[in-house]
Design a protein around this motif. Sequence first.
Motif, mmCIF file in Angstrom:
data_model
loop_
_atom_site.group_PDB
_atom_site.id
_atom_site.type_symbol
_atom_site.label_atom_id
_atom_site.label_comp_id
_atom_site.label_asym_id
_atom_site.label_seq_id
_atom_site.Cartn_x
_atom_site.Cartn_y
_atom_site.Cartn_z
ATOM 1 N N SER A 134 -3.946 5.896 4.782
ATOM 2 C CA SER A 134 -3.085 6.066 3.614
ATOM 3 C C SER A 134 -3.846 5.642 2.362
ATOM 4 O O SER A 134 -4.949 5.087 2.441
ATOM 5 C CB SER A 134 -1.799 5.253 3.773
ATOM 6 O OG SER A 134 -2.076 3.867 3.826
ATOM 7 N N ILE A 164 4.634 2.886 14.100
ATOM 8 C CA ILE A 164 5.794 3.178 13.267
ATOM 9 C C ILE A 164 6.567 4.364 13.820
ATOM 10 O O ILE A 164 7.801 4.306 13.948
ATOM 11 C CB ILE A 164 5.352 3.450 11.812
ATOM 12 C CG1 ILE A 164 4.660 2.212 11.230
ATOM 13 C CG2 ILE A 164 6.543 3.833 10.952
ATOM 14 C CD1 ILE A 164 4.106 2.424 9.842
ATOM 15 N N TYR A 193 -3.558 3.264 0.071
ATOM 16 C CA TYR A 193 -3.889 1.855 -0.120
ATOM 17 C C TYR A 193 -4.171 1.130 1.190
ATOM 18 O O TYR A 193 -4.205 -0.093 1.224
ATOM 19 C CB TYR A 193 -2.765 1.148 -0.876
ATOM 20 C CG TYR A 193 -2.584 1.665 -2.286
ATOM 21 C CD1 TYR A 193 -3.691 1.953 -3.075
ATOM 22 C CD2 TYR A 193 -1.324 1.899 -2.807
ATOM 23 C CE1 TYR A 193 -3.544 2.451 -4.362
ATOM 24 C CE2 TYR A 193 -1.168 2.393 -4.102
ATOM 25 C CZ TYR A 193 -2.285 2.659 -4.866
ATOM 26 O OH TYR A 193 -2.147 3.158 -6.146
ATOM 27 N N GLU A 196 -2.052 -3.977 -4.349
ATOM 28 C CA GLU A 196 -1.480 -3.912 -3.010
ATOM 29 C C GLU A 196 -2.451 -3.350 -1.988
ATOM 30 O O GLU A 196 -2.127 -3.301 -0.801
ATOM 31 C CB GLU A 196 -0.221 -3.039 -3.033
ATOM 32 C CG GLU A 196 0.855 -3.532 -3.994
ATOM 33 C CD GLU A 196 2.032 -2.590 -4.042
ATOM 34 O OE1 GLU A 196 1.948 -1.530 -3.382
ATOM 35 O OE2 GLU A 196 3.014 -2.902 -4.722
ATOM 36 N N GLU A 197 -3.609 -2.939 -2.424
ATOM 37 C CA GLU A 197 -4.543 -2.283 -1.506
ATOM 38 C C GLU A 197 -5.115 -3.273 -0.505
ATOM 39 O O GLU A 197 -5.434 -4.413 -0.840
ATOM 40 C CB GLU A 197 -5.656 -1.612 -2.290
ATOM 41 C CG GLU A 197 -6.555 -0.750 -1.438
ATOM 42 C CD GLU A 197 -7.434 0.150 -2.279
ATOM 43 O OE1 GLU A 197 -8.208 0.906 -1.691
ATOM 44 O OE2 GLU A 197 -7.325 0.089 -3.519
ATOM 45 N N SER A 201 5.164 8.908 4.515
ATOM 46 C CA SER A 201 5.777 9.287 5.781
ATOM 47 C C SER A 201 5.722 10.795 5.992
ATOM 48 O O SER A 201 6.327 11.305 6.931
ATOM 49 C CB SER A 201 7.237 8.819 5.824
ATOM 50 O OG SER A 201 7.978 9.390 4.763
ATOM 51 N N ASP A 223 1.112 0.878 11.567
ATOM 52 C CA ASP A 223 1.069 -0.149 10.537
ATOM 53 C C ASP A 223 -0.204 -0.951 10.762
ATOM 54 O O ASP A 223 -0.377 -1.583 11.806
ATOM 55 C CB ASP A 223 2.298 -1.048 10.603
ATOM 56 C CG ASP A 223 2.374 -2.019 9.441
ATOM 57 O OD1 ASP A 223 1.429 -2.833 9.290
ATOM 58 O OD2 ASP A 223 3.349 -1.988 8.681
ATOM 59 N N CYS A 257 1.531 8.670 -2.318
ATOM 60 C CA CYS A 257 2.431 7.563 -1.986
ATOM 61 C C CYS A 257 1.628 6.455 -1.327
ATOM 62 O O CYS A 257 0.688 6.719 -0.574
ATOM 63 C CB CYS A 257 3.555 8.048 -1.076
ATOM 64 S SG CYS A 257 4.741 6.774 -0.621
ATOM 65 N N SER A 258 2.018 5.204 -1.615
ATOM 66 C CA SER A 258 1.302 4.069 -1.028
ATOM 67 C C SER A 258 1.616 3.916 0.453
ATOM 68 O O SER A 258 0.757 3.535 1.241
ATOM 69 C CB SER A 258 1.653 2.787 -1.777
ATOM 70 O OG SER A 258 3.053 2.546 -1.725
ATOM 71 N N THR A 259 2.859 4.189 0.864
ATOM 72 C CA THR A 259 3.244 4.138 2.285
ATOM 73 C C THR A 259 3.856 5.482 2.663
ATOM 74 O O THR A 259 5.082 5.621 2.768
ATOM 75 C CB THR A 259 4.244 3.002 2.552
ATOM 76 O OG1 THR A 259 5.367 3.161 1.674
ATOM 77 C CG2 THR A 259 3.599 1.655 2.324
ATOM 78 N N HIS A 319 -2.452 0.771 4.047
ATOM 79 C CA HIS A 319 -1.397 0.111 4.823
ATOM 80 C C HIS A 319 -1.106 0.843 6.130
ATOM 81 O O HIS A 319 -0.622 0.220 7.076
ATOM 82 C CB HIS A 319 -0.121 0.015 3.996
ATOM 83 C CG HIS A 319 -0.236 -0.898 2.813
ATOM 84 N ND1 HIS A 319 0.017 -2.243 2.887
ATOM 85 C CD2 HIS A 319 -0.594 -0.658 1.532
ATOM 86 C CE1 HIS A 319 -0.165 -2.796 1.699
ATOM 87 N NE2 HIS A 319 -0.544 -1.849 0.856
ATOM 88 N N ARG A 320 -1.373 2.142 6.167
ATOM 89 C CA ARG A 320 -1.028 2.924 7.349
ATOM 90 C C ARG A 320 -2.210 3.788 7.784
ATOM 91 O O ARG A 320 -3.052 4.162 6.963
ATOM 92 C CB ARG A 320 0.192 3.815 7.067
ATOM 93 C CG ARG A 320 1.467 3.023 6.805
ATOM 94 C CD ARG A 320 2.664 3.926 6.597
ATOM 95 N NE ARG A 320 3.892 3.158 6.455
ATOM 96 C CZ ARG A 320 5.096 3.681 6.316
ATOM 97 N NH1 ARG A 320 5.234 5.010 6.295
ATOM 98 N NH2 ARG A 320 6.158 2.911 6.204
#
Length: 536
Positions: free
Chosen positions: A76, A102, A78, A433-434, A124, A95, A120-122, A80-81
């Motif tokens: 992703s 997830i 940043y 947040e990265e 879907s 995650d 998007c940072s997270t 996170h995924r």
Amino acid sequence: MNASIIDPLQGDFPEVIEEYLEHGVMKCIAFNRRGTLVAAGCSDGSCVIWDFDTRGVAKVLRDKDCVAAITSVCWSKYGHRILVSVADKSLILWDVVKGEKISRTTLQQTPLKVYLHPGCSTPSVCLACPLSSAPLIVDLNSGEKTVLPVSLSDAGNDPAPPLRNKFSDGSAPFTPTAACFNKCGDLIYVGNSKGEILVIDFKTLQIRGIIPIPGGAVIKNIVFSRNGQYLLTNSNDRTLRIYDNFLPLRDGLKTLDELLHNSEEEDELGKLKAVGSKCLTLLGAFQDSITKVHWKAPCFSGDCEWVIGGSASKGEHKIYIWDRAGHLVKILEGPKEAIIDLAWHPVHPIVLSVSLTGMVYIWAKDYTENWSAFAPDFKELEENEEYVEREDEFDLMPEAEKVKEFDVDEDEEVDIMAVEKDSTFSDSDMSQEEICFLPADPTPDTPEQQDKCVGDSNQTESPLSGEAGQNGMPLSHASSALEAVENSAAEENGGSRLKRKRKPSEKILEVQEETMKKPTQKSIISSKSSKTKNKY
């Protein structure tokens, strides 16, 4: 490596194999945005995350229900995924920090490549490219799948056009396998078997432009550069082509609507091709005119100055490096193992190549240091030369001709906490947040290992135990561990505290008493001199 001592004429691309990574049989790799972490998909269904700075395994993502090989890995924005596509027709979203699954989604075809939405940072939502069907937009939470149009006949008012067995002209159906997002994710670029690149609106799934490829060959790969300025295609005619993207990175969809509105073409197909010609412009083509090899896993360098492609020949581990103008600058030859995947480091001139045996080779630059960069007056010599000094070389110079030294403020505070922004990344890419590194997660010992450690500790005698002394001699019962600690503390205090005194033996006491009773030589001399004085 200090950049000031590197020769700028060497070329900023890798040259030799520095080392390799080994963990099972790895099939595909992907860097995160900063190049600090590397995710590798393995043949057993696990995903290994490497800390690229330490070359150590930071985390292993494993699903007990997944035992098939992983075909692609995607981070992703940043970090996170992580999304992986598996040969059992499934997509698994992980995650990264928690190491938990997830979601898991099953497709009808085996996905060869997947991309998470970059806006998007997270995310879907992802873009999946199956083996022998049109690309799909997949909602990983709900499992909803939307087929992308692969030709003008498939694009209509219906947001989810169905697949067609045959086209209106009776030709064979398309089997596109290449698609990717642009930098912001508002547009999707799809390549089909007719040799066309379709620019599709992500929200409405409407075709906004068509770019024909010279020769009309089937497009196998579409890759965007890191900054979104260039696009690279790999076709069945054994040619890599690089295009310049004229659309703005932020409002590309708005620009397309304006171009469509201002187009003078009456035919819809002609209008889309006219718009497409203003979106992408061919800059150059790369091919091996001698061997005519097919290419695999093409990609850009982090600074978009170089293009690489792996040879698809069996038993050949060759990586070709071109500049953007199309000139071949280097051919890297590795072991006699076929190349499966390639990835260029986002910042440094480092390339990772995955071999057929499952090993990942790290290609780095062989630096030649340029020490004359520290003093431009110095001249580097290839070999020793006899030096003849000038006549006035060592003459005293008057104070007026001396160069004034640079004033340095020694009282100025130096900031050692602030981190300078890397020019490689734009401000829009920076985020607090990265995730750049993962914390160490040590694996606890099993009960068998703990019992073994306890048994070894019972057999091994401690240096402070009552049974073992210095130089292998046993200590007396009076010499305890506490006494040894006190003696060492006395030595550390510079001898201010004396060591514990031992009781002298009887023999030593007798010698001391006899010494006290005997007169010294000085006393004997003094007694003789006194007798001599009394005599006279």
